[in-house]
Enzyme design. Structure first.
Site, PDB file in Angstrom:
ATOM      1  N   HIS A  29       0.902  -1.339   0.172  1.00 17.51           N
ATOM      2  CA  HIS A  29      -0.095   0.018   0.001  1.00 17.51           C
ATOM      3  C   HIS A  29       0.944   1.155  -0.081  1.00 17.51           C
ATOM      4  O   HIS A  29       1.788   1.192   0.786  1.00 17.51           O
ATOM      5  CB  HIS A  29      -0.828   0.074   1.175  1.00 17.51           C
ATOM      6  CG  HIS A  29      -1.717   1.042   1.434  1.00 17.51           C
ATOM      7  ND1 HIS A  29      -2.867   1.295   0.310  1.00 17.51           N
ATOM      8  CD2 HIS A  29      -1.649   2.225   2.146  1.00 17.51           C
ATOM      9  CE1 HIS A  29      -3.627   2.298   0.894  1.00 17.51           C
ATOM     10  NE2 HIS A  29      -3.029   2.958   1.562  1.00 17.51           N
ATOM     11  N   GLU A  43     -10.184  -5.940   7.744  1.00 18.91           N
ATOM     12  CA  GLU A  43     -10.410  -4.528   7.311  1.00 18.91           C
ATOM     13  C   GLU A  43      -9.533  -4.190   6.225  1.00 18.91           C
ATOM     14  O   GLU A  43      -8.377  -4.371   5.966  1.00 18.91           O
ATOM     15  CB  GLU A  43     -10.265  -3.873   8.490  1.00 18.91           C
ATOM     16  CG  GLU A  43     -10.889  -4.073   9.798  1.00 18.91           C
ATOM     17  CD  GLU A  43     -12.229  -3.687   9.522  1.00 18.91           C
ATOM     18  OE1 GLU A  43     -12.688  -2.697   9.117  1.00 18.91           O
ATOM     19  OE2 GLU A  43     -13.245  -4.470   9.896  1.00 18.91           O
TER      20      GLU A  43
HETATM   21  C1  GRF Z   1       0.793   0.471  -6.171  1.00 19.34           C
HETATM   22  O1  GRF Z   1       1.067   1.962  -5.836  1.00 19.34           O
HETATM   23  C2  GRF Z   1       0.741  -0.222  -4.662  1.00 19.34           C
HETATM   24  O2  GRF Z   1       0.942   0.085  -3.646  1.00 19.34           O
HETATM   25  C3  GRF Z   1      -1.049  -0.144  -4.745  1.00 19.34           C
HETATM   26  O3  GRF Z   1      -1.270  -0.141  -6.166  1.00 19.34           O
HETATM   27  C4  GRF Z   1      -0.459   0.367  -7.034  1.00 19.34           C
HETATM   28  C5  GRF Z   1      -0.021  -0.879  -8.111  1.00 19.34           C
HETATM   29  O4  GRF Z   1       0.949  -0.602  -8.869  1.00 19.34           O
HETATM   30  N1  GRF Z   1      -1.539  -1.078  -4.107  1.00 19.34           N
HETATM   31  P1  GRF Z   1       1.445  -1.570 -10.011  1.00 19.34           P
HETATM   32  O5  GRF Z   1       0.475  -2.272 -10.644  1.00 19.34           O
HETATM   33  O6  GRF Z   1       2.177  -2.476  -9.156  1.00 19.34           O
HETATM   34  O7  GRF Z   1       2.449  -0.677 -10.857  1.00 19.34           O
END
Ligand code: GRF
Length: 219
Positions: free
Chosen positions: A111, A145
């Site tokens: 995240h 969650e």
């Molecule tokens: C990333 O910023 C990740 O942290 C979030 O969604 C985005 C996905 O980017 N959960 P990618 O598809 O891995 O380039």
């Protein structure tokens, strides 16, 4: 050494999936990617995975009657691949209780914020709006969650006065590509344990100064 088999779930461009794949191909890697699943046929990462010679499937909610049936199909496909760890990498779907429970402590997510701050979507924009001085990213075990669960590793980046959400997102993404493979490497090496709400890391060697990780070791 038996490498940890990993399934990666994506919905978009898949740059984190590619970072995991690249790391898995280093000689000292403790893991291998055995399967990529996208829940959208237009996920850019899908073609990238296929080009890299990885088994890549599309499983879409639209092809099922219920959320439960969709998640059961996901579960069955992953089980069938022999994966022992599931990595969510930009997977735009809130997984339900049965799936999360089945994969408890074997399901992780990345995240782009320093959790527990800024959960949900567009978090880089929120960080800029709120005027926080530091932002970053978090790899964590998944719980019921949204964007919640024991934290494995975080990396911190500064938020600069001229940043907009795209500049900040790019700075964070660079760190995502470091800490996600790092977390999976540790799991493959058997260095990670969940203890209540916390993650213990056994003798982790940290080479990147942006990474903040607990100093706990196993008893
Ligand atoms: C990333 O910023 C990740 O942290 C979030 O969604 C985005 C996905 O980017 N959960 P990618 O598809 O891995 O380039």
């Amino acid at each position: 050494m038996n490498k940890l088999k990993v399934a990666v779930l994506i919905s978009g461009r898949g740059s984190n999936m590619m970072a995991l794949l690249e790391a898995s191909r280093q000689p000292e890697s403790s893991f291998e990617i055995c399967l990529v699943i996208a829940n959208r046929s237009d996920a850019g990462g899908l073609a990238a995975a296929q080009q890299a010679g990885i088994e890549a499937d599309i499983i879409k909610f639209g092809d099922f009657e219920t959320r439960e049936a969709f998640e059961e199909a996901l579960h069955d496909r992953i089980e069938h691949s022999d994966a022992r760890l599931v990595c969510l990498a930009g997977f735009m779907w809130l997984l339900g209780d049965a799936f999360v429970q089945n994969w408890r402590d074997r399901l992780i997510n990345i995240h782009p914020s320093l959790l527990p701050a800024f959960k949900g979507l567009n978090v880089q924009a929120q960080a800029v709006e709120m005027g926080v001085r530091f932002a970053g990213c978090t790899v964590h075990f998944v719980r019921h969650e949204l964007d919640d669960g024991p934290i494995i590793v975080q990396a911190v980046v500064p938020v600069k006065p001229a940043d907009d959400e795209n500049i900040l997102a790019a700075r964070i993404l660079e760190q995502e590509h470091i800490i996600y493979p790092q977390a999976v490497q540790w799991i493959g090496e058997g260095r990670i344990r969940v203890s209540g709400e916390r993650v213990l890391i056994d003798n982790a060697d940290i080479h990147n100064e942006a990474i903040i990780s607990p100093f706990d070791t196993f008893d």
